[in-house]
Scaffold this motif. Structure first.
Motif, PDB file in Angstrom:
ATOM      1  N   UNK A 145       5.377   7.776  11.125  1.00  0.00           N
ATOM      2  CA  UNK A 145       6.242   8.808  10.538  1.00  0.00           C
ATOM      3  C   UNK A 145       6.200   8.712   9.005  1.00  0.00           C
ATOM      4  N   UNK A 146       5.172   9.286   8.384  1.00  0.00           N
ATOM      5  CA  UNK A 146       5.024   9.212   6.928  1.00  0.00           C
ATOM      6  C   UNK A 146       6.233   9.715   6.159  1.00  0.00           C
ATOM      7  N   UNK A 147       6.927  10.753   6.678  1.00  0.00           N
ATOM      8  CA  UNK A 147       8.062  11.311   5.946  1.00  0.00           C
ATOM      9  C   UNK A 147       9.179  10.283   5.781  1.00  0.00           C
ATOM     10  N   UNK A 148       9.432   9.481   6.816  1.00  0.00           N
ATOM     11  CA  UNK A 148      10.457   8.439   6.743  1.00  0.00           C
ATOM     12  C   UNK A 148      10.004   7.275   5.872  1.00  0.00           C
ATOM     13  N   UNK A 149       8.724   6.959   5.927  1.00  0.00           N
ATOM     14  CA  UNK A 149       8.198   5.884   5.078  1.00  0.00           C
ATOM     15  C   UNK A 149       8.273   6.277   3.604  1.00  0.00           C
ATOM     16  N   UNK A 150       7.962   7.544   3.308  1.00  0.00           N
ATOM     17  CA  UNK A 150       8.081   8.013   1.928  1.00  0.00           C
ATOM     18  C   UNK A 150       9.532   7.921   1.465  1.00  0.00           C
ATOM     19  N   UNK A 151      10.467   8.347   2.281  1.00  0.00           N
ATOM     20  CA  UNK A 151      11.886   8.296   1.927  1.00  0.00           C
ATOM     21  C   UNK A 151      12.326   6.851   1.678  1.00  0.00           C
ATOM     22  N   UNK A 152      11.934   5.938   2.565  1.00  0.00           N
ATOM     23  CA  UNK A 152      12.332   4.533   2.455  1.00  0.00           C
ATOM     24  C   UNK A 152      11.829   3.923   1.152  1.00  0.00           C
ATOM     25  N   UNK A 153      10.540   4.133   0.827  1.00  0.00           N
ATOM     26  CA  UNK A 153       9.969   3.472  -0.338  1.00  0.00           C
ATOM     27  C   UNK A 153      10.359   4.154  -1.645  1.00  0.00           C
ATOM     28  N   UNK A 175       0.822  -1.213   0.000  1.00  0.00           N
ATOM     29  CA  UNK A 175       0.000   0.000   0.000  1.00  0.00           C
ATOM     30  C   UNK A 175       0.858   1.266   0.000  1.00  0.00           C
ATOM     31  N   UNK A 176       1.903   1.262   0.832  1.00  0.00           N
ATOM     32  CA  UNK A 176       2.749   2.457   0.929  1.00  0.00           C
ATOM     33  C   UNK A 176       3.586   2.623  -0.339  1.00  0.00           C
ATOM     34  N   UNK A 177       4.113   1.518  -0.865  1.00  0.00           N
ATOM     35  CA  UNK A 177       4.874   1.592  -2.121  1.00  0.00           C
ATOM     36  C   UNK A 177       3.998   2.113  -3.252  1.00  0.00           C
ATOM     37  N   UNK A 178       2.739   1.680  -3.282  1.00  0.00           N
ATOM     38  CA  UNK A 178       1.810   2.143  -4.307  1.00  0.00           C
ATOM     39  C   UNK A 178       1.554   3.642  -4.175  1.00  0.00           C
ATOM     40  N   UNK A 179       1.404   4.112  -2.930  1.00  0.00           N
ATOM     41  CA  UNK A 179       1.201   5.549  -2.695  1.00  0.00           C
ATOM     42  C   UNK A 179       2.393   6.348  -3.200  1.00  0.00           C
ATOM     43  N   UNK A 180       3.599   5.815  -2.983  1.00  0.00           N
ATOM     44  CA  UNK A 180       4.821   6.523  -3.389  1.00  0.00           C
ATOM     45  C   UNK A 180       5.068   6.450  -4.897  1.00  0.00           C
ATOM     46  N   UNK A 195      13.197   5.470  -2.183  1.00  0.00           N
ATOM     47  CA  UNK A 195      14.573   4.984  -2.401  1.00  0.00           C
ATOM     48  C   UNK A 195      14.541   3.572  -3.008  1.00  0.00           C
ATOM     49  N   UNK A 196      13.625   2.733  -2.510  1.00  0.00           N
ATOM     50  CA  UNK A 196      13.504   1.383  -3.045  1.00  0.00           C
ATOM     51  C   UNK A 196      13.032   1.405  -4.491  1.00  0.00           C
ATOM     52  N   UNK A 197      12.055   2.272  -4.779  1.00  0.00           N
ATOM     53  CA  UNK A 197      11.533   2.371  -6.154  1.00  0.00           C
ATOM     54  C   UNK A 197      12.620   2.818  -7.122  1.00  0.00           C
ATOM     55  N   UNK A 198      13.499   3.710  -6.664  1.00  0.00           N
ATOM     56  CA  UNK A 198      14.552   4.249  -7.531  1.00  0.00           C
ATOM     57  C   UNK A 198      15.664   3.237  -7.808  1.00  0.00           C
ATOM     58  N   UNK A 199      15.765   2.215  -6.982  1.00  0.00           N
ATOM     59  CA  UNK A 199      16.854   1.225  -7.136  1.00  0.00           C
ATOM     60  C   UNK A 199      16.645   0.340  -8.360  1.00  0.00           C
TER      61      UNK A 199
END
Length: 337
Positions: free
Chosen positions: A323-331, A267-272, A333-337
């Protein structure tokens, strides 16, 4: 003569693949079959190609309907099917020539309600084999299946109807159809009911089904605007199943762990993945963390859960801390890899 097997093929925007799919079914070594092609209001030439096959081979039937989604198309096929057993093949996939003969013969020999096989995931470069996720090459009885249902999400044996062959009487007598309001990951609620109703099941360790990895398919596109509502509906359908058959206590940990391990990250990855400003993405993540299924799973799943990998534990911790800001950063970063 009544067909031994009915094979239901939903079609939507698969004109580049449907011929390979249907050709693989017409080549089956089991000849007494019916092939039900369901044109789900496809805007491409899928329906026209289906009609051509219908004119060439009397075993092919075509249903044309308004677009209603994969579940709706499969249900239309189920209502039309007349075979002793029912199989499903997606219109952009194909199968081995011996698939339905081997599975039907096994079903008849062991008087089975469901037969499962392995599958290959095909891409342009290679095909990776995925064996069945149930104990292989032995008949599983009612008590065995009840034990397997306690870890249905851990083993993922309820994923994918297309690797299974179902006795039609099992589906008919239990009035089993797909939930038409679920348009993503609709297989698992259907399979929960089917495997619970089954008395005899067997898994064959053979890769008969060829799943085509298609980056344009509904399951593979990076951003799915309908994901949240569909996963919530899927969760509610599963909860209804557990409550109906008094399995909540036995199966709750399996479901909650799965939500934390897979669905919350999904869900969070999809949002990002959506093309939105960061402010909107964080607002969406904050909303996700308020969903009842998410809150329940976060509350009941420990960060020390031994079924979680280190990255999954980190995501769980960030969700618990909200902490949405950290979750956005984490996902991101994963999407960009």
């Amino acid at each position: 003569m009544k067909p031994f097997v009915s094979i239901i093929v939903p079609m939507y925007n698969v004109e580049n693949y449907i011929e390979e799919c249907v050709d693989s079914l017409l080549k089956q070594t089991l000849k007494n079959i019916e092939i039900i092609l369901v044109d789900d209001g496809s805007p491409d030439r899928s329906g026209e190609i289906a009609r051509q096959y219908c004119e060439k081979d009397k075993r092919v039937k075509v249903i044309h309907k308004k677009n209603g989604g994969l579940s709706s198309a499969r249900n239309a096929g189920l209502k039309a099917a007349t075979g002793d057993y029912i199989g499903f093949v997606d219109g952009d996939d194909f199968v081995a020539d011996v698939m339905f003969n081997e599975m039907y013969v096994t079903a008849k020999q062991d008087d089975l309600d469901i037969v499962m096989c392995g599958y290959y995931k095909h891409s342009d470069k290679s095909g990776q084999y995925f064996p069945p996720t149930l104990p292989k090459d032995r008949v599983l009885l009612k008590q065995d299946l009840k034990q397997e249902l306690k870890r249905a999400h851990e083993t993922q044996f309820i994923w994918y109807v297309w690797r299974n062959l179902y006795r039609r009487e099992l589906l008919r007598d239990n009035e089993l159809y797909f939930c038409e309001d679920i348009r993503f990951a609709e297989d698992s609620p259907f399979n929960l009911y089917a495997f619970y109703a089954a008395k005899r099941v067997k898994a064959i360790d053979a890769g008969y089904y060829m799943y085509r990895w298609n980056p344009q398919s509904l399951t593979e596109v990076p951003y799915k605007p309908y994901m949240d509502e569909n996963l919530i509906r899927q969760y509610r359908a599963k909860k209804r199943f557990y409550e109906t058959f008094q399995l909540v206590e036995e199966c709750e940990e399996d479901l909650q762990t799965y939500i934390c391990k897979h669905q919350i990250p999904m869900l969070i990855a999809n949002a990002c993945a959506g093309q939105k400003p960061s402010k909107q993405i964080r607002r969406h993540i904050k909303e996700i963390l308020t969903y009842p299924m998410v809150q329940s799973s976060l509350k009941k799943t420990s960060i020390q859960n031994d079924k979680l990998l280190s990255g999954q534990r980190l995501v769980l911790l960030l969700c618990k801390l909200n902490v949405p800001i950290m979750l956005e950063f984490f996902f991101k970063r994963k999407i960009a890899q």
